[in-house]
Motif scaffolding. Structure first.
Motif, PDB file in Angstrom:
ATOM      1  N   GLU B  83       0.644  -5.582  -8.450  1.00  0.00           N
ATOM      2  CA  GLU B  83       1.080  -4.610  -7.435  1.00  0.00           C
ATOM      3  C   GLU B  83       2.003  -3.523  -7.986  1.00  0.00           C
ATOM      4  O   GLU B  83       2.322  -2.592  -7.281  1.00  0.00           O
ATOM      5  CB  GLU B  83       1.800  -5.276  -6.259  1.00  0.00           C
ATOM      6  CG  GLU B  83       1.003  -6.278  -5.486  1.00  0.00           C
ATOM      7  CD  GLU B  83       1.264  -7.674  -5.996  1.00  0.00           C
ATOM      8  OE1 GLU B  83       2.345  -8.190  -5.761  1.00  0.00           O
ATOM      9  OE2 GLU B  83       0.387  -8.234  -6.673  1.00  0.00           O
ATOM     10  N   TYR B  87      -3.464   2.867 -11.756  1.00  0.00           N
ATOM     11  CA  TYR B  87      -4.284   2.831 -12.948  1.00  0.00           C
ATOM     12  C   TYR B  87      -5.338   3.909 -12.845  1.00  0.00           C
ATOM     13  O   TYR B  87      -5.947   4.096 -11.792  1.00  0.00           O
ATOM     14  CB  TYR B  87      -4.952   1.460 -12.895  1.00  0.00           C
ATOM     15  CG  TYR B  87      -5.610   0.925 -14.118  1.00  0.00           C
ATOM     16  CD1 TYR B  87      -4.924   0.050 -14.937  1.00  0.00           C
ATOM     17  CD2 TYR B  87      -6.925   1.242 -14.421  1.00  0.00           C
ATOM     18  CE1 TYR B  87      -5.534  -0.501 -16.043  1.00  0.00           C
ATOM     19  CE2 TYR B  87      -7.533   0.695 -15.523  1.00  0.00           C
ATOM     20  CZ  TYR B  87      -6.839  -0.185 -16.325  1.00  0.00           C
ATOM     21  OH  TYR B  87      -7.451  -0.731 -17.405  1.00  0.00           O
ATOM     22  N   LEU B 106      -8.347   5.058  -1.058  1.00  0.00           N
ATOM     23  CA  LEU B 106      -8.878   3.716  -1.353  1.00  0.00           C
ATOM     24  C   LEU B 106      -7.768   2.691  -1.614  1.00  0.00           C
ATOM     25  O   LEU B 106      -7.771   1.598  -1.047  1.00  0.00           O
ATOM     26  CB  LEU B 106      -9.826   3.783  -2.556  1.00  0.00           C
ATOM     27  CG  LEU B 106     -10.511   2.468  -2.932  1.00  0.00           C
ATOM     28  CD1 LEU B 106     -11.522   2.062  -1.882  1.00  0.00           C
ATOM     29  CD2 LEU B 106     -11.192   2.571  -4.287  1.00  0.00           C
ATOM     30  N   GLY B 107      -6.811   3.083  -2.462  1.00  0.00           N
ATOM     31  CA  GLY B 107      -5.738   2.157  -2.817  1.00  0.00           C
ATOM     32  C   GLY B 107      -4.876   1.787  -1.616  1.00  0.00           C
ATOM     33  O   GLY B 107      -4.530   0.623  -1.415  1.00  0.00           O
ATOM     34  N   GLU B 109      -5.818   1.879   1.483  1.00  0.00           N
ATOM     35  CA  GLU B 109      -6.662   1.087   2.368  1.00  0.00           C
ATOM     36  C   GLU B 109      -6.637  -0.389   1.950  1.00  0.00           C
ATOM     37  O   GLU B 109      -6.503  -1.282   2.789  1.00  0.00           O
ATOM     38  CB  GLU B 109      -8.072   1.640   2.251  1.00  0.00           C
ATOM     39  CG  GLU B 109      -8.894   1.622   3.492  1.00  0.00           C
ATOM     40  CD  GLU B 109     -10.283   2.140   3.179  1.00  0.00           C
ATOM     41  OE1 GLU B 109     -10.394   3.270   2.654  1.00  0.00           O
ATOM     42  OE2 GLU B 109     -11.248   1.414   3.432  1.00  0.00           O
ATOM     43  N   ILE B 110      -6.769  -0.612   0.643  1.00  0.00           N
ATOM     44  CA  ILE B 110      -6.757  -1.984   0.140  1.00  0.00           C
ATOM     45  C   ILE B 110      -5.388  -2.624   0.374  1.00  0.00           C
ATOM     46  O   ILE B 110      -5.282  -3.802   0.680  1.00  0.00           O
ATOM     47  CB  ILE B 110      -7.139  -2.013  -1.346  1.00  0.00           C
ATOM     48  CG1 ILE B 110      -8.624  -1.694  -1.476  1.00  0.00           C
ATOM     49  CG2 ILE B 110      -6.820  -3.347  -1.988  1.00  0.00           C
ATOM     50  CD1 ILE B 110      -9.039  -1.326  -2.855  1.00  0.00           C
ATOM     51  N   ARG B 154      -5.549   9.673  -5.992  1.00  0.00           N
ATOM     52  CA  ARG B 154      -5.731   8.294  -5.557  1.00  0.00           C
ATOM     53  C   ARG B 154      -4.722   7.378  -6.271  1.00  0.00           C
ATOM     54  O   ARG B 154      -4.141   6.475  -5.684  1.00  0.00           O
ATOM     55  CB  ARG B 154      -7.166   7.848  -5.874  1.00  0.00           C
ATOM     56  CG  ARG B 154      -7.450   6.416  -5.486  1.00  0.00           C
ATOM     57  CD  ARG B 154      -8.864   6.018  -5.859  1.00  0.00           C
ATOM     58  NE  ARG B 154      -9.050   6.096  -7.303  1.00  0.00           N
ATOM     59  CZ  ARG B 154     -10.227   6.092  -7.899  1.00  0.00           C
ATOM     60  NH1 ARG B 154     -11.335   6.019  -7.185  1.00  0.00           N
ATOM     61  NH2 ARG B 154     -10.327   6.165  -9.199  1.00  0.00           N
ATOM     62  N   LEU B 158      -0.390   5.829  -4.392  1.00  0.00           N
ATOM     63  CA  LEU B 158      -0.023   4.423  -4.221  1.00  0.00           C
ATOM     64  C   LEU B 158       1.475   4.159  -4.297  1.00  0.00           C
ATOM     65  O   LEU B 158       1.925   3.119  -3.855  1.00  0.00           O
ATOM     66  CB  LEU B 158      -0.728   3.580  -5.271  1.00  0.00           C
ATOM     67  CG  LEU B 158      -2.074   3.076  -4.815  1.00  0.00           C
ATOM     68  CD1 LEU B 158      -2.735   2.283  -5.908  1.00  0.00           C
ATOM     69  CD2 LEU B 158      -1.892   2.205  -3.583  1.00  0.00           C
ATOM     70  N   ARG B 160       3.337   3.302  -6.751  1.00  0.00           N
ATOM     71  CA  ARG B 160       3.716   2.148  -7.563  1.00  0.00           C
ATOM     72  C   ARG B 160       4.693   2.620  -8.637  1.00  0.00           C
ATOM     73  O   ARG B 160       4.636   3.780  -9.060  1.00  0.00           O
ATOM     74  CB  ARG B 160       2.472   1.553  -8.234  1.00  0.00           C
ATOM     75  CG  ARG B 160       1.411   1.111  -7.258  1.00  0.00           C
ATOM     76  CD  ARG B 160       1.459  -0.384  -7.081  1.00  0.00           C
ATOM     77  NE  ARG B 160       0.585  -0.841  -6.013  1.00  0.00           N
ATOM     78  CZ  ARG B 160      -0.663  -1.274  -6.205  1.00  0.00           C
ATOM     79  NH1 ARG B 160      -1.182  -1.268  -7.413  1.00  0.00           N
ATOM     80  NH2 ARG B 160      -1.368  -1.714  -5.203  1.00  0.00           N
TER      81      ARG B 160
END
Lengths: 275, 274
Positions: B83, B87, B106-107, B109-110, B154, B158, B160
């Motif tokens: 997490e 990438y 996408l990220g 959503e996941i 994308r 995220l 991160r």
């Protein structure tokens, strides 16, 4: 085109002719050729029978075929037979695609299962499923179920193998990316594997609907109470060649219309592929 | 030369090793790789092809486990936890059946962010990524550079702490590539993220990075660490700075040595495989 460039002018009589002909829309022109082609074939056939070089009794004659075709359509069982064959075909097609796709995806989910089943699948795929007909008819009877089963048997293996092969070519880097994003196996399935394989599966629909029709018609040939296959076989067994042709032409039209429907369906589902 | 300094780092790889069993022979991909990345810094890894850079990435991202060695994040040991990383690879890996807007979320959503909220957060960024007006286009309707920007969006959406970029511009033409480098620096300077960047391109590494690690031929380990002391913000003019040229010369020699070794390792295989 609003540019100043124009194709080279063709001069003289040829120019006049080609200009008036090209003014007709392309699809209309192609269709005109098609009608002409059919007209030529059927008139030649008709003429050959009238002239006596082929026999009306053993080969059939277009004008009689047309008359009898209308007759069985209006007063006979032709529409009912068509309906029977269509329901068998679509039942076999739909269930075959669903079950086959489900099995293919399950083999992705459990690679161990794939390893065990692989040789059996290859065997089933290389055996003509029509060979199963006697068993299926004895077990399921001569009604709807046996035709459905034959049609299903024809489709299910194709869908199964297509989906399974499809799951093998899913981009590994995409799966790695999904794992880096911490996706669950189910998320990888719904967001990557399923959408990757779907177009491949859909592109086999046209082949599969043909296979489904073959299953249904062959089943009807062997033993049935209704259906286009039964109609053709029955007419043939009493040497009614003109009725055989009426049945064959009906089958051709039906399979063509079914193909068109599937083609439309495919285009609608894969609209993202075209710009 | 001490490759690791003794202060707290965002990411620290300690004596990472990776061995594969392949075709009866054991392949040592990585041997004792040690490196660290300071918070909010931009660090590049350069090295000959096949030196295990991408394997190292997968280990740093927690996608695969090393044969030995440890990964530390903020001084704490991490074990198979992904997490903390976002990438991006050379391939844009955009889903062809999704429109750009739905690709970049996408990220999120996941991660369980509701679609509507994810879309809203993404929409706000399209201008900065030069993708305004392309929200509802499919990936095949975009140029290579635009697709990479979408892939980067994308990645960065995220939030991160660590961003791993594996040759993100490797497939682009030279002109697009240099534009993308400048643009990436702008995005990075505005966002303050810790970035690890893999590349074959020495100039790209110098232009972007605070530090550059040079990897050896297989088995891969860190051969040298080079500090890039060029001032920021950098621009196209940085390429002709005397310090840039000196660094390039130094790095070219280091990388060339390793490339030659890698080439010799492959031996006749180079031609047999062609």
């Amino acid at each position: 085109m609003a540019t100043g460039l124009r194709p080279l002018e063709v001069t003289g009589k040829r120019a006049a002719r080609s200009r008036s002909w090209t003014r007709v829309p392309a699809t209309l022109r192609v269709n005109a050729w098609r009608v002409l082609l059919l007209a030529v074939i059927f008139s030649a056939w008709e003429a050959a029978v009238n002239q006596g070089s082929i026999s009306a009794q053993f080969v059939g004659k277009p004008s009689i075929i047309a008359r009898q075709w209308v007759d069985v359509a209006l007063h006979g069982t032709l529409f009912y037979d068509t309906w029977v064959t269509l329901t068998e075909t679509f039942a076999g097609f739909g269930s075959g695609i669903l079950i086959g796709a489900a099995c293919g995806f399950l083999m992705w989910w459990w690679p161990g299962l794939a390893r065990v089943l692989d040789p059996f699948l290859v065997m089933l795929n290389s055996t003509p499923r029509i060979a199963l007909a006697p068993v299926i008819i004895i077990v399921l009877g001569i009604g709807f179920n046996s035709k459905w089963a034959l049609s299903f048997a024809n489709v299910v293996i194709v869908a199964w193998l297509t989906v399974y092969e499809g799951t093998k070519v899913v981009d590994r880097d995409l799966v790695t990316l999904m794992r880096a994003l911490n996706a669950s196996r189910w998320q990888i399935f719904t967001k990557i594997v399923y959408p990757t394989v779907l177009p491949t599966l859909i592109s086999t629909f046209k082949i599969c609907i043909g296979f489904a029709l073959i299953g249904a018609v062959v089943g009807e040939f062997i033993s049935a109470k209704a259906g286009l296959g039964h109609f053709i076989w029955k007419s043939g067994s009493i040497y009614e060649l003109n009725l055989v042709w009426a049945g064959i032409f009906t089958l051709m039209i039906v399979s063509f219309l079914v193909y068109l429907v599937i083609d439309r369906f495919e285009r609608a589902l894969l609209s993202w592929r075209r710009s | 030369m001490p490759i690791v300094e003794n202060h707290r780092a965002k990411l620290r790889l300690e004596r990472i090793g990776m061995e594969f069993e392949g075709a009866g022979a054991r392949v040592v991909a990585l041997a004792d790789v040690t490196m660290e990345v300071r918070e909010n810094s931009f660090v590049s890894i350069v090295g000959p092809s096949g030196c295990g850079k991408s394997t190292l990435f997968s280990i740093a991202a927690g996608i695969i486990e090393p044969s030995y060695g440890e990964v530390y994040l903020d001084g704490k040991r991490v074990e198979r936890r992904t997490e903390y990383v976002s990438y991006m690879l050379q391939k844009d890996l955009l889903l062809p059946w999704r429109m750009i807007l739905d690709n970049v979320i996408l990220g999120l959503e996941i991660g369980g962010v509701p679609k509507r909220e994810a879309r809203e957060r993404a929409r706000a960024l399209f201008g900065r990524y030069g993708l305004q007006g392309f929200e509802n286009h499919y990936p095949h309707q975009l140029s290579g550079g635009m697709r990479q920007r979408a892939a980067l969006m994308r990645t960065l959406l995220l939030d991160r702490p660590l961003v791993l970029l594996d040759e993100p511009f490797g497939a682009l033409d030279a002109l697009t590539r240099s534009l993308m480098q400048e643009w990436l620096l702008q995005i990075w300077e505005g966002s303050q993220r810790t970035v690890v960047f893999i590349t074959h391109d020495i100039e790209e590494a110098i232009f972007l990075s605070d530090q550059i690690y040079v990897m050896s031929a297989r088995p891969g380990h860190m051969k040298a660490r080079v500090d890039v002391n060029l001032p920021r913000p950098r621009s196209i003019a940085s390429h002709t700075d005397a310090r840039f040229v000196a660094l390039k010369d130094h790095l070219l020699h280091l990388v060339r040595e390793e490339s030659l070794r890698a080439f010799e390792q492959q031996g006749s295989g180079v031609f047999a495989g062609a």
